[in-house]
Motif scaffolding. Structure first.
Motif, PDB file in Angstrom:
ATOM      1  N   ILE A   1      -5.969   3.679   6.166  1.00 25.28           N
ATOM      2  CA  ILE A   1      -5.911   3.098   7.514  1.00 25.28           C
ATOM      3  C   ILE A   1      -6.779   1.848   7.528  1.00 25.28           C
ATOM      4  O   ILE A   1      -7.904   1.848   7.015  1.00 25.28           O
ATOM      5  N   GLY A   2      -6.259   0.783   8.108  1.00 26.94           N
ATOM      6  CA  GLY A   2      -7.036  -0.440   8.223  1.00 26.94           C
ATOM      7  C   GLY A   2      -6.755  -1.146   9.530  1.00 26.94           C
ATOM      8  O   GLY A   2      -5.802  -0.814  10.236  1.00 26.94           O
TER       9      GLY A   2
ATOM     10  N   VAL B   1      -0.564   6.915  18.641  1.00 26.58           N
ATOM     11  CA  VAL B   1      -0.655   5.866  17.620  1.00 26.58           C
ATOM     12  C   VAL B   1      -0.351   6.447  16.239  1.00 26.58           C
ATOM     13  O   VAL B   1       0.412   5.866  15.459  1.00 26.58           O
ATOM     14  N   LEU B   2      -0.919   7.606  15.941  1.00 24.49           N
ATOM     15  CA  LEU B   2      -0.657   8.253  14.660  1.00 24.49           C
ATOM     16  C   LEU B   2       0.825   8.585  14.491  1.00 24.49           C
ATOM     17  O   LEU B   2       1.421   8.343  13.431  1.00 24.49           O
ATOM     18  N   GLU B   3       1.408   9.139  15.532  1.00 24.98           N
ATOM     19  CA  GLU B   3       2.827   9.493  15.473  1.00 24.98           C
ATOM     20  C   GLU B   3       3.684   8.255  15.257  1.00 24.98           C
ATOM     21  O   GLU B   3       4.651   8.276  14.480  1.00 24.98           O
ATOM     22  N   SER B   4       3.325   7.159  15.924  1.00 24.30           N
ATOM     23  CA  SER B   4       4.070   5.916  15.772  1.00 24.30           C
ATOM     24  C   SER B   4       3.946   5.373  14.359  1.00 24.30           C
ATOM     25  O   SER B   4       4.936   4.904  13.767  1.00 24.30           O
ATOM     26  N   LEU B   5       2.750   5.434  13.796  1.00 25.37           N
ATOM     27  CA  LEU B   5       2.538   4.930  12.442  1.00 25.37           C
ATOM     28  C   LEU B   5       3.368   5.707  11.422  1.00 25.37           C
ATOM     29  O   LEU B   5       3.963   5.121  10.514  1.00 25.37           O
TER      30      LEU B   5
ATOM     31  N   LEU C   1       4.687   1.006   4.502  1.00 21.10           N
ATOM     32  CA  LEU C   1       3.719   0.417   5.403  1.00 21.10           C
ATOM     33  C   LEU C   1       4.194   0.548   6.842  1.00 21.10           C
ATOM     34  O   LEU C   1       5.391   0.517   7.120  1.00 21.10           O
ATOM     35  N   SER C   2       3.251   0.734   7.759  1.00 15.00           N
ATOM     36  CA  SER C   2       3.587   0.710   9.187  1.00 15.00           C
ATOM     37  C   SER C   2       2.480  -0.011   9.928  1.00 15.00           C
ATOM     38  O   SER C   2       1.362  -0.145   9.416  1.00 15.00           O
ATOM     39  N   PHE C   3       2.793  -0.465  11.150  1.00 16.33           N
ATOM     40  CA  PHE C   3       1.844  -1.282  11.892  1.00 16.33           C
ATOM     41  C   PHE C   3       1.936  -0.990  13.380  1.00 16.33           C
ATOM     42  O   PHE C   3       3.027  -0.827  13.935  1.00 16.33           O
TER      43      PHE C   3
ATOM     44  N   ILE D   1      -3.452  -2.063  13.978  1.00 21.60           N
ATOM     45  CA  ILE D   1      -3.786  -1.045  12.981  1.00 21.60           C
ATOM     46  C   ILE D   1      -2.623  -0.910  12.001  1.00 21.60           C
ATOM     47  O   ILE D   1      -1.461  -0.851  12.408  1.00 21.60           O
ATOM     48  N   TYR D   2      -2.945  -0.856  10.704  1.00 24.64           N
ATOM     49  CA  TYR D   2      -1.889  -0.648   9.716  1.00 24.64           C
ATOM     50  C   TYR D   2      -2.184   0.616   8.908  1.00 24.64           C
ATOM     51  O   TYR D   2      -3.340   1.024   8.753  1.00 24.64           O
ATOM     52  N   ALA D   3      -1.123   1.232   8.435  1.00 21.87           N
ATOM     53  CA  ALA D   3      -1.235   2.460   7.649  1.00 21.87           C
ATOM     54  C   ALA D   3      -0.385   2.346   6.392  1.00 21.87           C
ATOM     55  O   ALA D   3       0.703   1.758   6.422  1.00 21.87           O
TER      56      ALA D   3
END
Length: 249
Positions: A52-53, A4-8, A130-132, A27-29
């Motif tokens: 992170i939210g 998930v972190l890598e994708s964000l 932004l990423s999601f 999850i958004y970053a």
């Protein structure tokens, strides 16, 4: 979690280049892509997640229509943090969020005048990427994932209980407190907003009709709509019996 972190990080996109916002929970970053980060002695890299939210509704409602929307500072902890960091340099003018907050002295609940809201939104849209990550699990699983991600990377702007070891949290909270106090300590600004006196109404709910919190909300919606349309009551006192009937859920 690592995936998930890598994708964000890999899918981060400057806000102004985003053409589609997800309508699913997830999850958004946030990432800073500007030149000078407003926190003194701190400059994140363009790949560093600074916040992170999670959203249980959609990225559209949480990111596009709240965090980056004008007039939404009162509903966004992210906007309140950035506005506190930028208040002096951008000459932002804080004002109380509403009549109820004035009467109850909720100084941490503030927003900004229209011009300041506009300036803040423009700054965020220009300087943020932004990423999601869409998430199909339960709300509790989503909350757990958010907690794990925050604990793993310690984003600089996450300042709540999920990020207790954030060394900048105290400073950011202090700036937010100063901003809130400034909003409520300026009589001219409060008068300028023309807040009407707070009107309250006590509502009695038939507990036999209540089995879950949704039932309370369903009974209240017509009363809220009537209040909006008539310009009448601004606050409803529901008492505690209905909530006791629902129990601890």
């Amino acid at each position: 979690m690592r995936k998930v972190l890598e994708s964000l990080v890999q899918n981060r996109t400057p806000f102004l280049e985003i053409s589609h916002f997800s309508r699913k929970p997830g999850i958004y970053a946030l990432f800073f892509i500007g030149q000078d980060f407003p926190l003194k002695n701190y400059q994140p890299s363009s790949k560093e997640i600074i916040y992170i939210g999670k959203t249980e509704s959609s990225q559209t409602s949480r990111d596009r229509d709240t965090h980056f929307a004008e007039g939404k500072t009162g509903s966004s902890t992210l906007r309140r943090s950035f506005s506190a960091l930028l208040r002096e340099s951008m000459q932002l003018k804080p004002i109380p969020r509403g009549a109820s907050d004035i009467e109850k002295k909720r100084y941490s609940h503030f927003k900004f005048d229209p011009l300041s809201e506009h300036k803040l939104s423009n700054w965020m849209k220009t300087n943020m990427a932004l990423s999601f990550h869409e998430f199909e699990g339960s709300k509790s699983e989503l909350d757990s994932l958010e907690s794990e991600l925050i604990e793993e990377i310690r984003p600089i702007l996450n300042i709540d209980r999920k990020n207790r070891d954030n060394p900048y949290a105290r400073h950011i909270k202090s700036l937010r407190k100063e901003t809130g106090l400034s909003a409520y300590n300026n009589p001219a600004e409060i008068t300028k907003t023309n807040f009407k006196p707070l009107k309250t109404a006590r509502i009695m709910i038939n507990t036999s009709q209540v089995h879950k919190y949704e039932d309370i909300w369903r009974l209240m919606v017509p009363k809220i709509l009537d209040s909006i349309n008539s310009g009448g009551v601004h606050e409803f006192n529901l008492g505690e019996q209905a909530f006791k009937a629902v129990g601890n859920r």
